[in-house]
Design an enzyme around this catalytic site. Structure first.
Site, PDB file in Angstrom:
ATOM      1  N   TYR A 141      20.167  97.236  44.254  1.00 12.44           N
ATOM      2  CA  TYR A 141      21.309  96.896  45.117  1.00 12.44           C
ATOM      3  C   TYR A 141      22.492  96.600  44.221  1.00 12.44           C
ATOM      4  O   TYR A 141      22.370  95.833  43.264  1.00 12.44           O
ATOM      5  CB  TYR A 141      20.967  95.671  45.972  1.00 12.44           C
ATOM      6  CG  TYR A 141      22.090  95.204  46.868  1.00 12.44           C
ATOM      7  CD1 TYR A 141      22.477  95.946  47.988  1.00 12.44           C
ATOM      8  CD2 TYR A 141      22.771  94.011  46.607  1.00 12.44           C
ATOM      9  CE1 TYR A 141      23.502  95.513  48.812  1.00 12.44           C
ATOM     10  CE2 TYR A 141      23.791  93.571  47.437  1.00 12.44           C
ATOM     11  CZ  TYR A 141      24.158  94.329  48.543  1.00 12.44           C
ATOM     12  OH  TYR A 141      25.181  93.899  49.360  1.00 12.44           O
ATOM     13  N   ASP A 236      23.996  96.806  35.645  1.00 12.81           N
ATOM     14  CA  ASP A 236      24.454  95.851  36.646  1.00 12.81           C
ATOM     15  C   ASP A 236      23.746  94.528  36.360  1.00 12.81           C
ATOM     16  O   ASP A 236      22.573  94.346  36.702  1.00 12.81           O
ATOM     17  CB  ASP A 236      24.138  96.369  38.051  1.00 12.81           C
ATOM     18  CG  ASP A 236      24.637  95.403  39.127  1.00 12.81           C
ATOM     19  OD1 ASP A 236      25.107  94.306  38.765  1.00 12.81           O
ATOM     20  OD2 ASP A 236      24.541  95.750  40.321  1.00 12.81           O
ATOM     21  N   LYS A 264      28.197  86.139  40.068  1.00 13.26           N
ATOM     22  CA  LYS A 264      27.308  84.989  40.246  1.00 13.26           C
ATOM     23  C   LYS A 264      27.557  83.882  39.201  1.00 13.26           C
ATOM     24  O   LYS A 264      28.526  83.150  39.327  1.00 13.26           O
ATOM     25  CB  LYS A 264      25.850  85.451  40.283  1.00 13.26           C
ATOM     26  CG  LYS A 264      25.602  86.438  41.465  1.00 13.26           C
ATOM     27  CD  LYS A 264      24.158  86.594  41.824  1.00 13.26           C
ATOM     28  CE  LYS A 264      23.932  87.738  42.795  1.00 13.26           C
ATOM     29  NZ  LYS A 264      23.661  87.381  44.148  1.00 13.26           N
TER      30      LYS A 264
HETATM   31  C1  LIG Z   1      22.520  93.302  41.074  1.00 16.38           C
HETATM   32  C2  LIG Z   1      23.591  93.036  42.097  1.00 16.38           C
HETATM   33  N1  LIG Z   1      24.718  93.755  42.062  1.00 16.38           N
HETATM   34  C3  LIG Z   1      25.713  93.541  42.933  1.00 16.38           C
HETATM   35  C4  LIG Z   1      25.610  92.577  43.912  1.00 16.38           C
HETATM   36  C5  LIG Z   1      26.723  92.336  44.865  1.00 16.38           C
HETATM   37  O1  LIG Z   1      27.329  91.116  44.589  1.00 16.38           O
HETATM   38  P1  LIG Z   1      28.193  90.345  45.692  1.00 16.38           P
HETATM   39  O2  LIG Z   1      27.237  89.886  46.736  1.00 16.38           O
HETATM   40  O3  LIG Z   1      28.841  89.239  44.922  1.00 16.38           O
HETATM   41  O4  LIG Z   1      29.177  91.330  46.219  1.00 16.38           O
HETATM   42  C6  LIG Z   1      24.448  91.806  43.983  1.00 16.38           C
HETATM   43  C7  LIG Z   1      24.291  90.764  45.002  1.00 16.38           C
HETATM   44  O5  LIG Z   1      23.302  90.113  45.141  1.00 16.38           O
HETATM   45  C8  LIG Z   1      23.414  92.037  43.046  1.00 16.38           C
HETATM   46  O6  LIG Z   1      22.282  91.330  43.061  1.00 16.38           O
END
Ligand SMILES: Cc1ncc(COP(=O)(O)O)c(C=O)c1O
Length: 424
Positions: A141, A236, A264
């Site tokens: 994700y 990511d 985060k």
């Molecule tokens: C690996 C990863 N990338 C991107 C995101 C998206 O982040 P946000 O919820 O701050 O938009 C998340 C969200 O949990 C994530 O776990």
């Protein structure tokens, strides 16, 4: 007002009563507690119930709730600087801090969420390479940007849907999906589309189909294929950054991504994000280069202050990571022992301060299709059991369980006691 009253009234004004779907507890068929306050490893709801928090705001709260240094940074900054939409010195400090800490980030751009970070990193990769296609992995994700909503993990997986309505076919025609931890699935895509692939984006430690650490050979294989084909490798690290290790997953695997996305923890619990990497790529961003990306709130002073306070504290207390590792191992060992004793079909995956408990007859969970076979019915019962005993975990088997530096041996013991009384 009490939990249920607030949640029920919220449904009148916010779809499903929430601002992010998984908070609605739809898949465990119960109302969520409405959280009022938090302190350290504990949170409290509007009915006065206390929970040990193993969600940690889905990752950011590695210092626990309302850490005094983070609170002080927010308070003192807000007395003099809330938002200017202009350059500030603390922005420089945070950028310098991250660039000198995360090995493969020479330059970065701050944004306001993980979604913005990944979406912008992909645009930059496309602008840099002059290509359109990207490879992502089933079950990973990267936020809710159109191009990523194909076989996505997290809430998309929890809801059992392939993607999202409202995403035009045109937006996903350039998204090619490979299998996590299966380098041959990536090789086949490169064989067919090699010269059109702008980037491979991957969670080096996947945290959105439960937790599944990437195999070292798989991640190294991605680096090799990107090099051979002139594509960029994007790690990511929105979830894994400053969590699985201070310098992120890339420091564990010793692999150099071209771009890294973060969010985060780097915002200390406030809305944040950043993407960064090789200078020659980052310099393609506007105003230096032709790739446009902007944000009124990007690099907001209060967010930057909270982020800096968090990162500095993590830096100043390296024993935090040792402590988390020890508690994480105690928890995983304890769960395995209880599961064995009670004959529960459990697989545990852990990487540092994030782990997952899968209910499955299989001996391992290495990818999306393994994760999808896990028993949702057992998970729903387990979830209800744990939350009724004050153990606050994510209402989905496809989300990670998080530890903070404020979790104690007693917190872990309480988790294990609750698990010990669970019957299928
Ligand atoms: C690996 C990863 N990338 C991107 C995101 C998206 O982040 P946000 O919820 O701050 O938009 C998340 C969200 O949990 C994530 O776990």
């Amino acid at each position: 007002m009490r939990n249920d009253d607030i949640f029920n009234e919220s449904k009148l004004y916010m779809p499903g009563g929430v601002n992010s779907p998984v908070r609605a507890f739809k898949d465990v068929a119960m109302n969520p507690p409405v959280i009022k306050k938090g302190s350290g490893s504990h949170i409290y709801d509007e009915d006065g119930n206390e929970y040990i928090d193993f969600v940690c705001s889905w990752g950011p709260m590695i210092l626990g709730h309302c850490d005094p240094d983070v609170v002080e940074a927010i308070k003192s900054t807000s007395e003099k600087a809330i938002s200017f939409g202009a350059t500030t010195e603390p922005e420089l400090e945070l950028a310098k801090y991250i660039c000198s800490t995360v090995d493969n980030v020479e330059m970065l751009r701050m944004v306001n969420s993980g979604t913005e970070a990944t979406m912008s990193a992909v645009r930059l990769a496309r602008g840099y390479t002059g290509r359109n296609k990207i490879i992502k992995f089933a079950g990973c994700y990267h936020g809710h940007f159109d191009d990523f909503l194909v076989e996505a993990g997290s809430g998309v997986m929890t809801e059992g849907i392939p993607g999202s309505a409202g995403v035009p076919d045109d937006s996903i025609k350039n998204t090619l999906v490979a299998q996590y931890n299966d380098i041959s699935s990536v090789e086949s895509i490169f064989e067919k589309h090699g010269s059109d692939i702008a980037a491979v984006i991957v969670e080096p430690v996947a945290g959105n189909m439960g937790v599944i650490p990437g195999d070292e050979d798989f991640l190294k294989g991605l680096r090799r294929l990107c090099d051979e084909n002139g594509s960029l490798l994007i790690f990511d690290e929105v979830m894994s950054g400053f969590r699985v290790a201070y310098k992120g997953a890339q420091s564990i695997y010793k692999i150099k991504p071209d771009l890294t996305t973060m969010a985060k923890i780097i915002g200390g619990g406030l809305p944040c994000g950043a993407y960064g990497g090789r200078k020659d790529i980052m310099e393609k961003l506007s105003p230096l280069g032709p790739v446009y990306q902007a944000g009124t709130m990007s690099g907001n002073p209060i967010v930057v202050a909270a982020g800096l306070a968090t990162l500095k504290k993590l830096h100043d207390y390296p024993q935090y990571y040792v402590q988390i590792e020890k508690l994480g191992q105690k928890l995983v060992d304890g769960i395995r022992k209880i599961a064995q004793k009670k004959n529960l079909p459990v697989v545990m995956n852990r990487c540092g301060a994030m782990f997952a408990l899968f209910f499955t007859e299989a001996s391992e969970v290495k990818n999306y299709s393994d994760a999808k076979k896990c028993r949702q019915d057992i998970f729903a019962k387990y979830f209800e059991h744990m939350i009724s005993r004050g153990i606050y975990i994510a209402p989905s088997q496809f989300e990670a369980v998080f530890l903070s530096v404020k979790h104690t041996e007693q917190d872990i013991d309480r988790f294990l006691e609750a698990f010990d009384s669970f019957e299928i």
